[in-house]
Design an enzyme around this catalytic site. Structure first.
Site, short mmCIF file in Angstrom:
data_model
loop_
_atom_site.label_atom_id
_atom_site.label_comp_id
_atom_site.label_asym_id
_atom_site.label_seq_id
_atom_site.Cartn_x
_atom_site.Cartn_y
_atom_site.Cartn_z
N GLY A 81 0.79 -1.22 0.00
CA GLY A 81 0.00 0.00 0.00
C GLY A 81 0.82 1.27 0.00
O GLY A 81 2.06 1.25 -0.02
N THR A 84 -0.67 6.16 4.85
CA THR A 84 -1.81 6.33 5.73
C THR A 84 -1.36 7.05 6.99
O THR A 84 -0.17 7.28 7.20
CB THR A 84 -2.50 5.00 6.06
OG1 THR A 84 -3.79 5.26 6.63
CG2 THR A 84 -1.68 4.16 7.03
N TYR A 85 -2.33 7.39 7.80
CA TYR A 85 -2.07 8.10 9.06
C TYR A 85 -2.56 7.27 10.22
O TYR A 85 -3.65 6.69 10.17
CB TYR A 85 -2.79 9.45 9.05
CG TYR A 85 -2.76 10.17 10.38
CD1 TYR A 85 -1.57 10.69 10.89
CD2 TYR A 85 -3.92 10.29 11.15
CE1 TYR A 85 -1.55 11.32 12.13
CE2 TYR A 85 -3.90 10.93 12.38
CZ TYR A 85 -2.72 11.44 12.86
OH TYR A 85 -2.68 12.06 14.10
N GLY A 152 -3.31 -2.98 5.38
CA GLY A 152 -2.10 -3.30 4.64
C GLY A 152 -1.38 -4.43 5.33
O GLY A 152 -1.33 -4.47 6.57
N GLY A 163 -1.71 -5.07 9.48
CA GLY A 163 -3.12 -5.39 9.67
C GLY A 163 -4.02 -4.27 9.25
O GLY A 163 -3.92 -3.78 8.12
N CYS A 181 -4.06 6.48 1.35
CA CYS A 181 -3.90 5.24 0.59
C CYS A 181 -3.57 5.49 -0.87
O CYS A 181 -3.78 4.62 -1.73
CB CYS A 181 -5.14 4.36 0.73
SG CYS A 181 -5.56 3.98 2.45
#
Length: 218
Positions: A81, A84-85, A152, A163, A181
């Site tokens: 991926g 992300t945050y 991911g 996870g 993403c």
């Protein structure tokens, strides 16, 4: 730590660990170490946690999806991926699973993770869905849709780590400084904005047995 019942076909049990708030990099290294040390008899584990503010950039991640520097640290990690945050108010469930023993493909694993979140959200009155073309869990909005859970995974030696993360009650502003993403202008949402009040700990305790049941299906 507590354990869920064993799968009737494989005999595998799942240990669930509630870690509280943890440093991201330390937890990531612990997942790597656990996976490197496990063997065919090692029980699978779910780790429930939340992290201080951090952006994580996956193996395919491109820096252009970090739109501006806002002082939040960026960690390059070994999951699939893009970016992300993670931050306080988000429940993170790390899935340390032996795919070979469970006879699951990585696609099966992703679909079951999504189904777990969808089922849990349905139990609190939120209609949600997964998308095969863009892994994660989404809810319909007046403007289209918003993402409520990201996922991911990394597979090493037939076993997964990393996870999923579900937004519970957090400051969503840091998502505005990235393409979540890897998707420009992707809206994000959370339980609190959909009228559901939960602490991260309570959310994790509700979600964990649903995850365990899905991942232990024959």
């Amino acid at each position: 730590m507590y354990a869920m019942p064993a799968n009737a076909d494989t005999g595998a049990a799942i240990a669930i660990r509630e870690l509280g708030r943890t440093d991201y990099a330390t937890t990531w290294r612990a997942m790597q170490a656990f996976t490197a040390a496990r063997n065919a008899q090692t029980p699978d584990e779910l780790w429930l946690t939340e992290h201080p503010p951090v952006y994580t950039l996956g193996l395919a991640g491109r820096r252009e999806h970090l739109k501006r520097d806002n002082g939040i640290p960026v960690v390059h990690v070994d999951r699939g991926g893009q970016v992300t945050y993670h931050g306080p108010g988000q429940v993170v469930a790390y899935t340390l699973f032996d795919l070979r023993r469970s006879r699951l493909s990585i696609r099966d694993m992703v679909r079951r993770l999504e189904a777990s979140v969808v089922n849990w959200l349905a139990s609190v009155g939120i209609a949600a869905y997964g998308k095969p073309s863009a892994p994660g869990v989404y809810v319909a909005t007046n403007g289209g849709e918003a993402k409520i859970a990201a996922l991911g995974l990394k597979v090493r030696g037939g076993c997964t780590y990393h996870g999923l993360a579900v937004n519970v009650a957090m400051d969503l502003a840091p998502f505005a400084d990235i393409d979540p993403c890897g998707y420009p202008d992707l809206a994000v949402t959370q339980l609190a904005d959909l009228g559901v009040t939960r602490t991260v700990a309570a959310a994790g305790r509700e979600l964990a047995p649903i995850l365990a049941a899905q991942l232990n299906l024959p």
